[in-house]
Design an enzyme around this catalytic site. Structure first.
Site, PDB file in Angstrom:
ATOM      1  CE1 TYR A  14      -3.226   2.900   0.389  1.00 59.07           C
ATOM      2  CE2 TYR A  14      -2.701   2.981   2.724  1.00 59.07           C
ATOM      3  CZ  TYR A  14      -3.345   3.503   1.625  1.00 59.07           C
ATOM      4  OH  TYR A  14      -4.107   4.640   1.745  1.00 59.07           O
ATOM      5  CG  ASP A  17      -3.786   1.972  -3.550  1.00 60.70           C
ATOM      6  OD1 ASP A  17      -3.321   2.597  -4.522  1.00 60.70           O
ATOM      7  OD2 ASP A  17      -4.619   2.465  -2.762  1.00 60.70           O
ATOM      8  CG  HIS A  71      -9.185   1.103  -4.303  1.00 59.98           C
ATOM      9  ND1 HIS A  71      -8.002   1.356  -4.944  1.00 59.98           N
ATOM     10  CD2 HIS A  71      -9.304   2.070  -3.355  1.00 59.98           C
ATOM     11  CE1 HIS A  71      -7.419   2.426  -4.418  1.00 59.98           C
ATOM     12  NE2 HIS A  71      -8.190   2.871  -3.449  1.00 59.98           N
TER      13      HIS A  71
END
Length: 255
Positions: free
Chosen positions: A105, A146, A247
DNA sequence: ATGACCCCAAGCTGGGGA
């Protein structure tokens, strides 16, 4: 034998436990990598382990947090990104079926001024160094999650971002290219070299209905795994569900 | 110029997200 895995920024696992359970039932992936679980390890829902998934959870209070769910035996190799000197829960890595899954992330970079943005570039530097180490060792690995970067202008709707947003800043894109061009393969761009393949739509302004989205969730494959790539697909259906994450899952299938 | 949406910890407001 094929291997199916996915990356999904879930924006609070406690808010979306039922959505993820339902998704797992329907898709039956070998591995699911979650980001932004937004809880500590002891708060992570038990239902996934009860369904037979092994779990590797790196959490913290309120923010960030990553987790790997695996149908197969899993050996956790890192709980922080090597070389990244911040405490935030943004990386967990495990070896599954002989493949290293690095679940990340990456810092957004829009908060905290230039100091905050520099942390984003620091993460990229550490990730690139780690990738090059694994490439040199000829490991089979996947770096997915991500990335908080739209690699090119095709990776965001024209009105979705300010031109100065950290997701599209030249330094962010350069950092992405340095990583990918170290010898990795952007899975989505193999099966779909051009055009929209958004993985995120803001909650505001009817962004999903207007398809004002971003492609910021990515799966990068090491060379031998790139040869096994069969399909890649952002699962847009999930964005139309009630109380969804902003998302959607990025689903990858290897031969 | 401001708010829009959502989540979290607090505690009815503010930080972070993208």
């Amino acid at each position: 034998m094929s291997l199916v895995f996915a990356s999904w920024n879930i924006n609070s696992i406690r808010q979306r436990e039922a959505l993820v359970s339902d998704w797992l039932e329907r898709h039956q992936p070998d591995v699911l990598c979650l980001q932004e679980i937004k809880c500590e390890e002891h708060q992570f829902p038990a239902v996934f382990a009860e369904k037979g998934y092994q779990t590797a959870i790196v959490g913290q209070k309120s923010y960030n947090g990553v987790a790997i769910l695996s149908r197969h035996p899993m050996n956790v190799t890192h709980r922080r990104l090597p070389g990244f000197g911040h405490e935030a829960a943004r990386y967990v890595e495990a070896e599954i079926q002989g493949i290293v899954f690095g679940n990340l992330y990456l810092p957004n970079g829009n908060s905290g001024g230039e100091t905050g943005y520099d942390i984003k570039l620091d993460f990229f530097d550490a990730l690139t160094h780690h990738a090059r180490t694994m490439l040199a060792a000829e490991r089979d690995f996947i770096l997915l999650g991500d990335y908080n970067v739209c690699p090119t202008a095709e990776d965001h709707a024209p009105d979705a971002l300010s031109p100065t947003d950290s997701l599209v800043r030249p330094e962010s894109r350069a950092a992405w290219r340095r990583l990918v061009w170290s010898g990795l393969t952007d899975a989505q761009r193999v099966v779909q070299p051009q055009g929209r393949a958004f993985t995120f739509w803001d909650y505001q302004g009817m962004a999903f209905q207007r398809d004002s989205g971003l492609r910021i969730d990515h799966a990068l494959l090491s060379p031998r795994l790139a040869e096994r790539l069969e399909t890649v697909q952002p699962d847009r259906e999930e964005r139309a569900k009630n109380q969804p994450s902003d998302h959607v899952p990025l689903i990858v299938r290897l031969q």
